[in-house]
Design an enzyme around this catalytic site. Structure first.
Site, PDB file in Angstrom:
ATOM      1  CG  ASP A   2     -35.356 -22.771 -37.946  1.00 24.45           C
ATOM      2  OD1 ASP A   2     -35.806 -23.226 -38.875  1.00 24.45           O
ATOM      3  OD2 ASP A   2     -34.518 -22.982 -37.218  1.00 24.45           O
ATOM      4  CD  GLU A   3     -34.015 -23.521 -43.512  1.00 25.16           C
ATOM      5  OE1 GLU A   3     -33.524 -23.717 -44.307  1.00 25.16           O
ATOM      6  OE2 GLU A   3     -34.755 -24.446 -42.993  1.00 25.16           O
TER       7      GLU A   3
HETATM    8  N1  DCP Z   1     -36.872 -30.108 -36.296  1.00 29.08           N
HETATM    9  C1  DCP Z   1     -37.613 -31.142 -35.779  1.00 29.08           C
HETATM   10  N2  DCP Z   1     -37.010 -32.448 -36.447  1.00 29.08           N
HETATM   11  C2  DCP Z   1     -36.112 -32.736 -37.095  1.00 29.08           C
HETATM   12  C3  DCP Z   1     -35.380 -31.360 -37.384  1.00 29.08           C
HETATM   13  C4  DCP Z   1     -35.846 -30.208 -36.991  1.00 29.08           C
HETATM   14  O1  DCP Z   1     -38.728 -31.083 -35.050  1.00 29.08           O
HETATM   15  N3  DCP Z   1     -35.655 -33.846 -37.514  1.00 29.08           N
HETATM   16  C5  DCP Z   1     -37.723 -28.792 -35.661  1.00 29.08           C
HETATM   17  C6  DCP Z   1     -36.738 -28.480 -34.440  1.00 29.08           C
HETATM   18  C7  DCP Z   1     -35.638 -27.297 -34.753  1.00 29.08           C
HETATM   19  C8  DCP Z   1     -36.487 -26.731 -35.790  1.00 29.08           C
HETATM   20  O2  DCP Z   1     -37.284 -27.833 -36.553  1.00 29.08           O
HETATM   21  O3  DCP Z   1     -35.777 -26.455 -33.748  1.00 29.08           O
HETATM   22  C9  DCP Z   1     -35.557 -26.072 -36.864  1.00 29.08           C
HETATM   23  O4  DCP Z   1     -34.717 -26.990 -37.258  1.00 29.08           O
HETATM   24  P1  DCP Z   1     -33.164 -26.636 -37.937  1.00 29.08           P
HETATM   25  O5  DCP Z   1     -32.656 -27.741 -38.640  1.00 29.08           O
HETATM   26  O6  DCP Z   1     -33.063 -25.391 -38.278  1.00 29.08           O
HETATM   27  O7  DCP Z   1     -32.442 -26.951 -36.349  1.00 29.08           O
HETATM   28  P2  DCP Z   1     -32.293 -26.013 -35.200  1.00 29.08           P
HETATM   29  O8  DCP Z   1     -32.974 -24.631 -35.354  1.00 29.08           O
HETATM   30  O9  DCP Z   1     -32.991 -26.620 -33.966  1.00 29.08           O
HETATM   31  O10 DCP Z   1     -30.610 -25.831 -35.194  1.00 29.08           O
HETATM   32  P3  DCP Z   1     -29.625 -25.164 -35.994  1.00 29.08           P
HETATM   33  O11 DCP Z   1     -29.019 -23.959 -34.963  1.00 29.08           O
HETATM   34  O12 DCP Z   1     -28.630 -26.296 -36.269  1.00 29.08           O
HETATM   35  O13 DCP Z   1     -30.132 -24.506 -37.057  1.00 29.08           O
HETATM   36 MG    MG Z   2     -32.226 -23.527 -36.901  1.00 33.27          MG
END
Ligand code: DCP
Ligand code: MG
Length: 370
Positions: free
Chosen positions: A112-113
């Site tokens: 996602d990044e």
């Molecule tokens: N992820 C995971 N375990 C973690 C951290 C993240 O499986 N400890 C997965 C789920 C997230 C994805 O990776 O959806 C992307 O991580 P991000 O840190 O970018 O978190 P999010 O996209 O969910 O939230 P944000 O809006 O803070 O970026």
């Molecule tokens: Mg994210």
């Protein structure tokens, strides 16, 4: 910035999807929209950890990596949703297609990044802020998801910026704003500073970028080893790491620096189990199997060794990985030694086509998903 080696000022965008897995689930299941959801963990809230939580659930304090049970306690109405990795992977590919309309200099960091270098963009738009706006809009229109973007002249500042106005944010930190921005930044936000290093810095009275800047380079290196040189530069807003396209996943690993040195083999084995589990989870997301298991050990005097072991067929099994890591550990005669860090990595991926050689990586800190 004031760096003579940097002749052209770069335009870097860091894009990060908002609550990625959770947003995809809410998009695909209207009943989940507006609700507190946690992706991962067990549906009954018994075992497992949360991969991510919707913003509605975050209001209650539910976070990534939190045990399901705790999530349930904080937010009794939380709905646990089973992850669908194949869908996240597909969305990830579509986001990358959108990026490719603007530049080929794309460096994905996870599903996602990604970093984008748009110093020269394919459409001749010129403004990195405008490109970031268009990318966010395309992600909304075509994928019904939101992303946050950070725009700056280097990777580090762009990444911090993308996190500042989540969700659906767009933050620009220009050259004239970088110095003031870095001075205010808390040390734990600095690239490569984990919880243990942050604690050490705080004990030394270093809390912000402004504090870090007071230390001369040799002092930084004395206290933080090789990473100290990088911290010295980054505190001054200098980050010359290039955006690396074609950076394939060559290895998947996890490591942890401990709050206190480990001296007992049982403790070390418990940590190896945890690290191997993290590696397995990530292998599942990327759908990879590998043949070489590498154990990294850093001792209390910062001396570091790696040992590896290869199996004949590619694997992704927890048992195989953790057993190999434990055997490698035993072979180093760990009794009586003080270990401050352990790492487990799987590499030598079987099914993937041969890659181009990776360019020389100036960044000593980014050890994973290479
Ligand atoms: N992820 C995971 N375990 C973690 C951290 C993240 O499986 N400890 C997965 C789920 C997230 C994805 O990776 O959806 C992307 O991580 P991000 O840190 O970018 O978190 P999010 O996209 O969910 O939230 P944000 O809006 O803070 O970026
Ligand atoms: Mg994210």
């Amino acid at each position: 910035m004031q760096n003579s080696t940097e002749s052209i000022r770069r335009k870097i965008i860091h894009i990060d999807m908002d609550a990625f897995y959770a947003s995809v689930e809410q998009r695909d299941n209207p009943e989940l929209r507006g609700k507190a959801i946690a992706v991962g963990g067990s549906p009954e809230g018994r075992g497992g950890v949360v991969a991510t939580a919707s913003y509605e659930a975050r209001k209650f304090g539910v976070r990534s990596a939190m045990p399901s049970k705790q999530a349930r306690q904080l937010c009794p109405e939380v709905i646990f949703v089973r992850p669908r990795f194949a869908v996240y992977k597909e969305v990830s590919q579509k986001i990358r297609e959108i990026f490719r309309r603007y530049t080929d200099l794309i460096e994905p960091l996870s599903l996602d990044e990604a970093y984008l270098d748009v110093t020269e963009d394919k459409l001749d738009i010129g403004s990195a802020i405008e490109i970031a706006k268009q990318i966010k809009q395309a992600i909304k229109d075509e994928l019904q998801l939101t992303a946050s973007a950070g725009v700056s002249i280097n990777k580090f500042v762009a990444k911090i910026a993308s996190d500042m106005n989540k969700p659906d944010g767009l933050t620009f930190i220009g050259p004239s704003g970088i110095e003031a921005f870095m001075e205010k930044l808390a040390v734990e936000k600095f690239f490569g500073v984990g919880k243990v290093t942050a604690e050490k810095m705080k004990k030394m009275g270093l809390f912000t970028g402004a504090d870090l800047k007071k230390l001369p380079e040799d002092e930084m290196i004395k206290h933080f080893g090789k990473a100290g040189r990088f911290y010295y530069q980054i505190a001054r807003g200098i980050d010359n790491r290039e955006v690396q396209p074609n950076r394939e996943t060559k290895s998947i690993g996890a490591e942890d620096t401990f709050a206190y040195d480990l001296t007992e083999i049982e403790e070390m084995n418990i940590e190896l189990d945890k690290l191997s589990q993290t590696v397995c989870n990530r292998l599942q997301v990327y759908q990879l199997k590998g043949r070489t298991i590498t154990l990294k050990i850093k001792y209390s005097d910062f001396k570091q060794i790696t040992r590896n072991y290869s199996v004949s067929e590619p694997v992704c099994d927890f048992e195989v990985i953790t057993d190999a890591a434990k055997k490698l550990l035993l072979a180093t005669n760990p009794e009586g030694k003080r270990i401050r860090l352990l790492g487990v990595t799987l590499s030598n991926f079987g099914e993937i086509a041969p890659k181009q050689k990776k360019p020389e990586h100036p960044d000593q800190l980014e050890l994973f998903e290479e």
